[in-house]
Scaffold this motif. Structure first.
Motif, PDB file in Angstrom:
ATOM      1  N   ILE A   1       0.851  -1.194   0.000  1.00  0.00           N
ATOM      2  CA  ILE A   1       0.000   0.000   0.000  1.00  0.00           C
ATOM      3  C   ILE A   1       0.895   1.255   0.000  1.00  0.00           C
ATOM      4  O   ILE A   1       1.826   1.353   0.805  1.00  0.00           O
ATOM      5  N   GLY A   2       0.669   2.122  -0.956  1.00  0.00           N
ATOM      6  CA  GLY A   2       1.436   3.364  -1.024  1.00  0.00           C
ATOM      7  C   GLY A   2       2.862   3.216  -1.525  1.00  0.00           C
ATOM      8  O   GLY A   2       3.648   4.162  -1.469  1.00  0.00           O
ATOM      9  N   SER A   3       3.210   2.022  -2.076  1.00  0.00           N
ATOM     10  CA  SER A   3       4.605   1.866  -2.538  1.00  0.00           C
ATOM     11  C   SER A   3       4.807   2.454  -3.933  1.00  0.00           C
ATOM     12  O   SER A   3       5.945   2.659  -4.359  1.00  0.00           O
ATOM     13  N   GLY A   4       3.688   2.706  -4.645  1.00  0.00           N
ATOM     14  CA  GLY A   4       3.807   3.367  -5.957  1.00  0.00           C
ATOM     15  C   GLY A   4       3.275   2.581  -7.144  1.00  0.00           C
ATOM     16  O   GLY A   4       3.615   2.894  -8.287  1.00  0.00           O
ATOM     17  N   LYS A   5       2.397   1.594  -6.889  1.00  0.00           N
ATOM     18  CA  LYS A   5       1.837   0.793  -7.991  1.00  0.00           C
ATOM     19  C   LYS A   5       1.095   1.658  -9.001  1.00  0.00           C
ATOM     20  O   LYS A   5       1.283   1.532 -10.203  1.00  0.00           O
ATOM     21  N   SER A   6       0.222   2.536  -8.495  1.00  0.00           N
ATOM     22  CA  SER A   6      -0.583   3.367  -9.415  1.00  0.00           C
ATOM     23  C   SER A   6       0.311   4.303 -10.207  1.00  0.00           C
ATOM     24  O   SER A   6       0.042   4.564 -11.386  1.00  0.00           O
ATOM     25  N   THR A   7       1.366   4.773  -9.567  1.00  0.00           N
ATOM     26  CA  THR A   7       2.301   5.671 -10.263  1.00  0.00           C
ATOM     27  C   THR A   7       2.960   4.911 -11.415  1.00  0.00           C
ATOM     28  O   THR A   7       3.058   5.423 -12.535  1.00  0.00           O
ATOM     29  N   VAL A   8       3.376   3.667 -11.149  1.00  0.00           N
ATOM     30  CA  VAL A   8       3.998   2.853 -12.208  1.00  0.00           C
ATOM     31  C   VAL A   8       2.954   2.464 -13.255  1.00  0.00           C
ATOM     32  O   VAL A   8       3.219   2.495 -14.460  1.00  0.00           O
TER      33      VAL A   8
HETATM   34  P1  ATP Z   1      -2.284   1.911  -3.034  1.00  0.00           P
HETATM   35  O1  ATP Z   1      -1.910   0.495  -2.806  1.00  0.00           O
HETATM   36  O2  ATP Z   1      -2.787   2.545  -1.784  1.00  0.00           O
HETATM   37  O3  ATP Z   1      -3.207   2.126  -4.195  1.00  0.00           O
HETATM   38  P2  ATP Z   1       0.024   2.638  -4.597  1.00  0.00           P
HETATM   39  O4  ATP Z   1       1.010   1.545  -4.417  1.00  0.00           O
HETATM   40  O5  ATP Z   1      -0.773   2.632  -5.849  1.00  0.00           O
HETATM   41  O6  ATP Z   1      -0.925   2.727  -3.343  1.00  0.00           O
HETATM   42  P3  ATP Z   1       0.700   5.362  -5.266  1.00  0.00           P
HETATM   43  O7  ATP Z   1      -0.674   5.914  -5.052  1.00  0.00           O
HETATM   44  O8  ATP Z   1       1.182   5.202  -6.658  1.00  0.00           O
HETATM   45  O9  ATP Z   1       0.848   3.988  -4.461  1.00  0.00           O
HETATM   46  O10 ATP Z   1       1.784   6.226  -4.481  1.00  0.00           O
HETATM   47  C1  ATP Z   1       1.552   6.634  -3.142  1.00  0.00           C
HETATM   48  C2  ATP Z   1       1.784   8.136  -3.013  1.00  0.00           C
HETATM   49  O11 ATP Z   1       3.161   8.388  -3.193  1.00  0.00           O
HETATM   50  C3  ATP Z   1       1.051   8.957  -4.060  1.00  0.00           C
HETATM   51  O12 ATP Z   1       0.642  10.162  -3.480  1.00  0.00           O
HETATM   52  C4  ATP Z   1       2.122   9.225  -5.124  1.00  0.00           C
HETATM   53  O13 ATP Z   1       1.885  10.412  -5.847  1.00  0.00           O
HETATM   54  C5  ATP Z   1       3.378   9.304  -4.275  1.00  0.00           C
HETATM   55  N1  ATP Z   1       4.589   8.839  -4.966  1.00  0.00           N
HETATM   56  C6  ATP Z   1       4.752   7.679  -5.630  1.00  0.00           C
HETATM   57  N2  ATP Z   1       6.016   7.567  -6.083  1.00  0.00           N
HETATM   58  C7  ATP Z   1       6.665   8.671  -5.696  1.00  0.00           C
HETATM   59  C8  ATP Z   1       8.017   9.149  -5.845  1.00  0.00           C
HETATM   60  N3  ATP Z   1       8.957   8.439  -6.472  1.00  0.00           N
HETATM   61  N4  ATP Z   1       8.328  10.340  -5.307  1.00  0.00           N
HETATM   62  C9  ATP Z   1       7.402  11.059  -4.630  1.00  0.00           C
HETATM   63  N5  ATP Z   1       6.124  10.676  -4.455  1.00  0.00           N
HETATM   64  C10 ATP Z   1       5.748   9.491  -4.969  1.00  0.00           C
END
Ligand code: ATP
Length: 208
Positions: free
Chosen positions: A10-17
């Motif tokens: 959770i919050g590790s950056g999956k959606s960003t990738v």
């Molecule tokens: P979830 O499981 O809750 O859906 P996730 O794995 O999809 O989370 P993200 O939503 O992509 O995670 O990223 C979590 C937060 O961190 C977001 O606000 C995103 O904009 C931020 N974030 C992601 N990668 C980076 C980065 N390299 N530098 C700064 N902020 C980042």
């Protein structure tokens, strides 16, 4: 067709990738979107969940009060397991329907963005498996900043999941997202090259 598995904590950056894949015209099937659809009022998943958790998880409109359900399951591992068990078959078939639609359209590569890829045993269907990892402190800080939660809430959400370091050991590719977005973009370029390579015979046989 190559089905790439994308997961992480959770919050590790999956959606960003996942957004980076989309920006490179690689379609993504998002399990969270499917999970929202299978809980819509009147669906099979909705009926199962209301029968198990009672009317008190419903809004006046009859839709599930997701934040309320989220609070219930995050504070009770048995209820969390129950919810996952009830919805898993609906989510799996919803995901495969989306994959099928993309296959019919002639897509050669698709990404499955599934937070519970390993737990739902969907990793068997994907190659390579990508785990987006961030160091624990960064993960915690980003989660708190994004969702406006306290340290305790963020920690309990992180601890409710399979440990990210365990997921990391099951990956074919680990994307370390502890750095800046620029760092991430740079790492992603290598991943893209790998994903676009044709499958080898061993990969084709999904030998694991
Ligand atoms: P979830 O499981 O809750 O859906 P996730 O794995 O999809 O989370 P993200 O939503 O992509 O995670 O990223 C979590 C937060 O961190 C977001 O606000 C995103 O904009 C931020 N974030 C992601 N990668 C980076 C980065 N390299 N530098 C700064 N902020 C980042």
């Amino acid at each position: 067709m190559r089905i790439v598995g994308l997961t992480g904590g959770i919050g590790s950056g999956k959606s960003t990738v996942s957004n980076l894949f989309k920006a490179h015209a690689i379609p993504v099937v998002d399990a969270d979107v499917v999970a929202r659809n299978v809980l819509k009022k009147g669906t099979g998943g909705w009926r199962k969940v209301v029968a198990a958790f009672g009317d008190e998880i419903l809004l006046a409109s009859g839709e599930v009060d997701r934040p309320k359900l989220g609070q219930i399951v995050f504070s009770d591992p048995d209820k969390r397991q129950l919810l996952n068990r009830l919805l898993a078959p609906y989510i799996s078939s919803g995901i495969f329907l989306e994959v099928f639609k993309l296959w019919m359209k002639g897509c050669k590569i698709i990404v499955l963005d599934v937070p519970l890829l390993f737990e739902a045993k969907m990793d068997k269907w994907t190659k390579p498996i990508i785990v987006v990892w961030a160091d624990p402190e960064t993960q915690l800080q980003r989660l708190m900043a994004r969702d406006g939660t306290t340290v305790e809430e963020a920690e309990s959400r992180i601890n409710a999941q399979m440990p990210l370091d365990l997921k990391r050991t099951k990956a074919d590719i680990v994307i370390d997202n502890s750095g800046s977005l620029d760092d991430l973009h740079e790492r992603f370029r290598d991943v893209l090259v790998h994903v676009r390579k044709p499958l080898t015979w061993t990969e084709f046989g999904l030998s694991r």
